[in-house]
Design an enzyme around this catalytic site. Sequence first.
Site, mmCIF file in Angstrom:
data_model
loop_
_atom_site.group_PDB
_atom_site.id
_atom_site.type_symbol
_atom_site.label_atom_id
_atom_site.label_comp_id
_atom_site.label_asym_id
_atom_site.label_seq_id
_atom_site.Cartn_x
_atom_site.Cartn_y
_atom_site.Cartn_z
ATOM 1 N N CYS A 161 42.001 60.110 55.979
ATOM 2 C CA CYS A 161 41.221 60.591 54.834
ATOM 3 C C CYS A 161 40.096 61.501 55.324
ATOM 4 O O CYS A 161 39.370 61.154 56.248
ATOM 5 C CB CYS A 161 40.644 59.408 54.063
ATOM 6 N N CYS A 168 33.231 57.837 54.895
ATOM 7 C CA CYS A 168 32.644 56.639 54.292
ATOM 8 C C CYS A 168 32.527 55.626 55.429
ATOM 9 O O CYS A 168 33.544 55.204 55.998
ATOM 10 C CB CYS A 168 33.541 56.078 53.189
ATOM 11 N N CYS A 209 34.824 52.573 56.019
ATOM 12 C CA CYS A 209 36.264 52.639 55.748
ATOM 13 C C CYS A 209 37.139 52.896 56.969
ATOM 14 O O CYS A 209 36.980 53.906 57.658
ATOM 15 C CB CYS A 209 36.537 53.701 54.690
ATOM 16 N N CYS A 268 47.721 47.381 41.821
ATOM 17 C CA CYS A 268 46.771 48.456 42.107
ATOM 18 C C CYS A 268 47.269 49.320 43.251
ATOM 19 O O CYS A 268 47.525 48.808 44.347
ATOM 20 C CB CYS A 268 45.420 47.862 42.499
ATOM 21 N N CYS A 277 46.842 49.923 37.939
ATOM 22 C CA CYS A 277 45.563 50.509 38.338
ATOM 23 C C CYS A 277 45.824 51.458 39.498
ATOM 24 O O CYS A 277 46.709 51.213 40.317
ATOM 25 C CB CYS A 277 44.602 49.393 38.770
ATOM 26 N N CYS A 328 37.412 50.604 36.463
ATOM 27 C CA CYS A 328 37.213 49.562 37.464
ATOM 28 C C CYS A 328 36.222 50.128 38.462
ATOM 29 O O CYS A 328 36.521 51.105 39.155
ATOM 30 C CB CYS A 328 38.536 49.225 38.148
ATOM 31 N N ARG A 352 35.752 40.766 39.906
ATOM 32 C CA ARG A 352 36.822 40.506 40.892
ATOM 33 C C ARG A 352 36.234 40.198 42.267
ATOM 34 O O ARG A 352 35.509 41.007 42.840
ATOM 35 C CB ARG A 352 37.778 41.701 40.953
#
Length: 326
Positions: free
Chosen positions: A52, A56, A59, A96, A128, A188, A260
């Site tokens: 990616c 972040c 991550c 998801c 999702c 979400c 969640r």
Amino acid sequence: MTRHDWTLDEIREIHALPLPDLIYRAQTVHRAHHSPDEVQGCVLLSIKTGNCPEDCAYCPQSAHYKTEVEGETLLSIDETLAGARRAKESGATRFCMGAAWRDAPQGAEFDRVVEMVRGVRAMGLEACCTLGMLTQEQADRLGEAGLTAYNHNLDTSPEFYGSIVTTRTYQDRLDTLERVRNAGVTVCCGGIVGMGESVDDRLRLLQQLAAQDPHPESVPINSLVRVAGTPLADRPSVGPIEFVRMIATARMLMPRAMVRLSAGRLALSEEGQALCFLAGANSIFMGEKLLTTPNPGIGDDERLLDRMGMRLCAEPVTETPAPAAA
Ligand code: SAM
Ligand code: DTB
Ligand code: SF4
């Protein structure tokens, strides 16, 4: 009563209550809107893993860090729907699909994701997606395919955000969330604790989430999974009581949301997880893998719920408009 104007002082007061009072109040709010002995099972599948371009700090899928995650291209529709079928068989009612993209791509790959959404919905599951930033047109196409929810986290407070994510802004996140809303897809949106933020940063995140009108229908609270190779690998973990306070405060501020209990369950004892359910968490991710990191096995979760006299929701929880004709 649904409010969007909680002040930081009010939120601090709730969060700092003696734990028995906090849990009692959170339970009271929880029981007014949800069944206290049911949790929704969700299953995550990483449909596009790693490499990616975003930075972040938490991550493992960021190309900026050297982690053990192996990059993969977008899964096929068949592979994804096989995952959804297994999820349904294991008792989940929400599936998801996560992709390590900065923004959702245009063209054939996006068309494939839209077909995945139609396929998941055709199985009677909530669908999702979390694909990064969206244009309005992309959000609309996902909505037309019957997408139940779009996950896009604010992660932390606006003040702390820049120390964690450097390649996009808080406002970029809010803009995508608005497009999701416009498309008639439920939101979400949650965050992560344990990244080195202050307690006030956590509460400002909750303040931001609750300021949204309507509230996000789904609020994932993650505890950082510390992954070797990422800059946050050595952050001290947040203790279970601190984590429970975060869950209870989220429940108090957003009474109707599905709260969640997301990443980080392996680091919690059974007792810690049980307290989270008492504090108003009513959903878990099931199966041995989240997107790229480990998660408790289904057997462990079944035993825990069983011992608690709790069970998985048998039916989908979030209403989704029927998909438009293809
Ligand atoms: N790329 C898309 C995005 O960032 O919106 C979707 C996938 S991203 C992995 C989804 C969410 O997973 C992030 O917003 C973050 O909140 C959460 N996450 C990622 N790594 C994590 C970790 N190590 N521990 C806890 N949560 C994590
Ligand atoms: C969310 O807030 N937590 C889930 C889901 N939304 C997509 C993802 C957690 C990912 C944990 C790190 C990993 O497994 O790669
Ligand atoms: Fe990419 Fe999402 Fe990971 Fe950030 S959180 S690096 S955008 S996959």
